[in-house]
Design a protein around this motif. Structure first.
Motif, PDB file in Angstrom:
ATOM      1  N   LYS A 171       0.979  -1.193   0.041  1.00 18.86           N
ATOM      2  CA  LYS A 171       0.153   0.336   0.284  1.00 18.86           C
ATOM      3  C   LYS A 171       0.659   1.611  -0.466  1.00 18.86           C
ATOM      4  N   GLY A 172       0.595   2.130  -0.761  1.00 19.20           N
ATOM      5  CA  GLY A 172       0.603   3.776  -0.840  1.00 19.20           C
ATOM      6  C   GLY A 172       2.559   3.357  -1.740  1.00 19.20           C
ATOM      7  N   GLY A 173       2.296   2.435  -2.582  1.00 20.33           N
ATOM      8  CA  GLY A 173       3.880   2.505  -3.278  1.00 20.33           C
ATOM      9  C   GLY A 173       4.490   2.070  -3.026  1.00 20.33           C
ATOM     10  N   LYS A 174       4.579   1.872  -0.827  1.00 20.65           N
ATOM     11  CA  LYS A 174       5.968   0.731  -0.164  1.00 20.65           C
ATOM     12  C   LYS A 174       6.586  -0.325  -0.606  1.00 20.65           C
ATOM     13  N   THR A 175       7.804  -0.483  -0.724  1.00 26.58           N
ATOM     14  CA  THR A 175       8.250  -1.625  -1.288  1.00 26.58           C
ATOM     15  C   THR A 175       8.826  -2.229   0.468  1.00 26.58           C
ATOM     16  N   ARG A 176       8.795  -3.846   0.459  1.00 22.19           N
ATOM     17  CA  ARG A 176       9.501  -4.697   1.225  1.00 22.19           C
ATOM     18  C   ARG A 176       9.457  -6.147   0.565  1.00 22.19           C
ATOM     19  N   LEU A 177      10.407  -7.126   1.278  1.00 19.53           N
ATOM     20  CA  LEU A 177      11.272  -7.902   1.677  1.00 19.53           C
ATOM     21  C   LEU A 177      10.459  -9.136   2.151  1.00 19.53           C
ATOM     22  N   VAL A 178       9.875  -9.848   1.939  1.00 21.56           N
ATOM     23  CA  VAL A 178       9.235 -10.551   2.220  1.00 21.56           C
ATOM     24  C   VAL A 178      10.220 -11.950   2.783  1.00 21.56           C
ATOM     25  N   PRO A 179      10.208 -12.936   3.584  1.00 23.15           N
ATOM     26  CA  PRO A 179      10.811 -14.289   3.439  1.00 23.15           C
ATOM     27  C   PRO A 179       9.792 -15.266   2.544  1.00 23.15           C
ATOM     28  N   VAL A 180      10.279 -16.246   1.765  1.00 20.72           N
ATOM     29  CA  VAL A 180       9.112 -17.027   0.783  1.00 20.72           C
ATOM     30  C   VAL A 180       9.607 -18.430   1.738  1.00 20.72           C
ATOM     31  N   GLY A 181       8.606 -19.841   1.998  1.00 16.22           N
ATOM     32  CA  GLY A 181       9.328 -20.623   2.454  1.00 16.22           C
ATOM     33  C   GLY A 181       9.636 -22.154   2.194  1.00 16.22           C
TER      34      GLY A 181
END
Length: 295
Positions: A171-181
């Motif tokens: 949301k709001g054009g914010k980028t995040r890095l998330v783990p993938v199992g």
């Protein structure tokens, strides 16, 4: 500029400069259309003509018309955001909502799947040519807690399967890095082997190779849940809630769960602490001799 023109200008800025989603912009537009109709009825020619008494009258009228407390709170929030922007631009000299509050909203706890139910859903074999795609979608939802819009918007270049990571535009054009199992990684590798992994291509494709329609995902999940005999209404956000609840139960780290979900405010994440307490209360009731209720 007329009030309607000011609303259009602000919504255009939200979509363009702040990268608000079409769904968010549409919600603001619906809310502010109510305010504009009220102003027309009262023959108010500018937002500057509004004050706290008029805003209370407006909210009370919407309440009498049947608008639910949660919707009234969202309506106030939409108006407040617009007024704040107009004040920044020097187009308003006061806050018409100062001291105005909507009705209290009973916060409803989100429904979640237990571990067995979640496992049964993501491991379900739908059969046919969609089986590999369905498995990858479900595994990624549960593995990484993505929003529906985030999953739809994924391209292969956003995934680093060797490192087990996905870069998400939230949301709001914010980028995040998330783990993938690892189970999700395996399912995504199988999907890539089946359809190819051109970097600019959507991970989950619909007809003609375009990104899959969100409604298609919702329908597929509901179909798979019915096949598994799950008694709950299954939808993409349910797996996001389930991801958050299971993470919090295991780790107890609210701040980490906030980062994984991409919540701007930790208060949004705190609802899962209530879910966690419900789980602990059930364990207590089942285990403590003084807690057991007599039949």
């Amino acid at each position: 500029m007329t009030p309607a023109g000011q609303v259009d200008a602000w919504l255009g800025r939200l979509a363009g400069e702040r990268h608000a989603s079409p769904h968010t912009v549409a919600g603001y537009r619906r809310d502010l259309a109510k305010l504009l109709r009220y102003m027309d009825t009262e023959r108010l020619l500018s937002f500057e003509s509004l004050d706290a008494n008029r805003m209370r009258t407006f909210i009370a009228a919407e309440h009498r018309a049947g608008l639910a407390p949660k919707s009234l709170q969202r309506l106030l929030s939409s108006c407040r955001s617009l007024f704040r922007q107009l004040h920044r631009e020097g187009l308003m000299t006061h806050d018409p909502l100062l001291g105005v509050r909507g009705p209290k909203v009973r916060r409803k706890l989100p429904q979640v799947l237990d571990v067995d139910e979640a496992g049964a859903l993501v491991e379900s074999d739908s059969g046919g040519k969609l089986a590999v795609r369905d498995r990858a979608m479900l595994e990624l939802f549960y593995s990484s807690g993505l929003r529906l819009s985030e999953l739809v918007g994924l391209h292969w270049l956003d995934l680093n399967l060797d490192e087990g990571e996905v870069r998400v535009l939230g949301k709001g054009g914010k980028t995040r890095l998330v783990p993938v199992g690892r189970h999700a990684v395996a399912a995504l590798r199988a999907l890539g082997a089946e359809q190819g992994m051109p970097p600019e291509s959507p991970v989950f494709r619909g007809r003609g190779g375009a990104a899959i329609n969100p409604r298609t995902i919702q329908l597929r999940m509901n179909t798979l849940a019915l096949q598994q005999g799950l008694p709950k209404h299954i939808h993409p956000h349910l797996l996001r809630h389930t991801f958050a609840s299971h993470m919090l139960e295991s780790s107890g780290d609210l701040r980490a769960v906030q980062e994984l979900l991409g919540h701007a405010d930790i208060a949004t994440t705190q609802i899962y602490t209530h879910l966690d307490f419900q789980y602990l209360a059930k364990v207590y009731d089942a285990a403590h001799p003084r807690a057991r209720r007599k039949p």
